[in-house]
Design a protein around this motif. Structure first.
Motif, PDB file in Angstrom:
ATOM      1  N   TYR A 154       0.822  -1.202   0.000  1.00 45.94           N
ATOM      2  CA  TYR A 154       0.000   0.000   0.000  1.00 45.94           C
ATOM      3  C   TYR A 154       0.864   1.265   0.000  1.00 45.94           C
ATOM      4  CZ  TYR A 154      -3.953  -3.090   1.169  1.00 45.94           C
ATOM      5  OH  TYR A 154      -4.922  -4.076   1.156  1.00 45.94           O
ATOM      6  N   LYS A 155       1.981   1.211   0.677  1.00 45.75           N
ATOM      7  CA  LYS A 155       2.868   2.377   0.730  1.00 45.75           C
ATOM      8  C   LYS A 155       3.541   2.662  -0.606  1.00 45.75           C
ATOM      9  CE  LYS A 155       3.835   2.554   5.670  1.00 45.75           C
ATOM     10  NZ  LYS A 155       4.847   2.503   6.746  1.00 45.75           N
ATOM     11  N   ILE A 189       0.537   6.220   6.221  1.00 49.79           N
ATOM     12  CA  ILE A 189       0.158   6.538   4.851  1.00 49.79           C
ATOM     13  C   ILE A 189      -0.560   7.886   4.896  1.00 49.79           C
ATOM     14  CG2 ILE A 189      -1.319   5.887   2.904  1.00 49.79           C
ATOM     15  CD1 ILE A 189      -0.797   2.949   3.670  1.00 49.79           C
TER      16      ILE A 189
END
Length: 341
Positions: free
Chosen positions: A105-106, A127
């Motif tokens: 996701y990062k 995030i």
């Protein structure tokens, strides 16, 4: 024209909501924006936008080729905490996978969540909030819609359900997180009502509680039927044959099955989860435990006015999460990414 690539392996595993959400979006874009969007599936050609639907390792590797991938969009269908109670993994495998998931996701330039309750959870993983966008799931009325009384009768005949019997359906993978054990316990309290569960063990023996659940799956109470994983093309008739959709899950994101039932004009009964507050309030019957579920089902069975009230609520939910509204939101989102660049 926007060059958009969809990367997904969701449809390799049947009976999971991620695949349904992916298919709905792909169909929507193909039907409505063929002149505005040049969409490729699982291609690694140069794109303006790459939309990651699943977290495969080969997709992860592709994120390092930024010039070819364009704007990298991650679709967040689950987080480490939401997977508890779904899969039974050795602790070290769980730790490694959870770290990998967050690192995936990062790598994204932008994140899309299907439930706003996930925004603070993602920011807790460092995030940035400005990268996170809430766009809810939706279903097409071409796929999920009310059917005639005659068609409902045929669907019931297929599964051996009497035409006059009040019928409750649950949908999803057979796992502890979905509240299958509670579904069974509620059914035991209402032996005169037919209960049907559509779904199976999509991930086989690594499903959390597999041994316990498999015994029940193979030998359910007399008024319960487990009909296994139903093909998406048959799911509309399956939902329509029920009088009520009931899902006592303990943890969810934004279940496609709820939207599918709403779109088929079937009232909804759910556990009163906090994550439903922002997205479903007003559209469903909420209860907190099995005695509450039993009372709610009995009332819906006998109180026609109340049943019609909750049926109307479900219809309103279907309208709010319709493809007409979400089509505009998705197209504006993709356009905005290129303007942002």
């Amino acid at each position: 024209m926007i060059k958009l690539t969809m990367l997904s392996s969701a449809e390799k595993v049947k009976g999971q909501g991620v695949a349904s959400a992916y298919r709905e979006l792909v169909n929507l874009l193909e039907e409505r924006y063929t002149n505005e969007i040049d969409m490729k599936i699982n291609s690694f050609e140069k794109s303006d936008i790459t939309h990651y639907h699943t977290v495969d390792f080969r997709f992860f590797l592709s994120t390092f080729f930024k010039k070819k991938r364009g704007v990298r969009v991650g679709y967040v269908h689950f987080l480490p905490e939401t997977m508890e109670g779904s899969l039974k993994l050795p602790w070290i495998a769980r730790v490694v996978f959870y770290k990998y998931l967050i690192s995936f996701y990062k790598r994204m330039d932008e994140i899309v969540v299907v439930n706003p309750s996930f925004i603070p959870k993602l920011t807790a993983y460092d995030i940035p909030e400005e990268k996170i966008h809430y766009i809810p799931n939706f279903v097409s009325k071409k796929t999920f819609f009310p059917i005639s009384t005659a068609e409902k009768k045929l669907a019931r005949e297929k599964y051996g359900i009497p035409a006059e019997k009040f019928t409750v359906i649950g949908i999803g993978q057979v796992q502890h997180r979905k509240g299958v054990l509670d579904f069974i316990e509620v059914a035991k309290q209402l032996p005169h009502i037919q209960f049907v569960w559509a779904g199976g063990f999509s991930f086989g023996k690594i499903t959390s509680g597999y041994e316990e659940l498999k015994k029940i799956y193979d030998n359910p109470p007399a008024n319960v039927q487990f009909i296994g994983i139903v093909d998406r093309s048959e799911m509309n008739a399956c939902i329509n044959m029920a009088d009520l959709f009931f899902m006592p899950s303990y943890n969810e994101l934004f279940p496609m099955a709820i939207l599918e039932a709403m779109s088929a004009d079937v009232p909804i009964l759910l556990r009163n989860l906090e994550l439903y507050e922002e997205i479903l309030t007003g559209y469903y019957v909420k209860e907190v435990d099995n005695p509450g579920f039993v009372r709610a089902i009995e009332r819906l069975e006998h109180d026609t006015d109340y049943y019609n009230e909750m049926l109307q609520a479900a219809k309103e939910g279907a309208t709010y999460y319709s493809e007409d509204r979400l089509a505009k939101i998705w197209f504006a989102f993709y356009q905005g990414l290129l303007t942002k660049e």
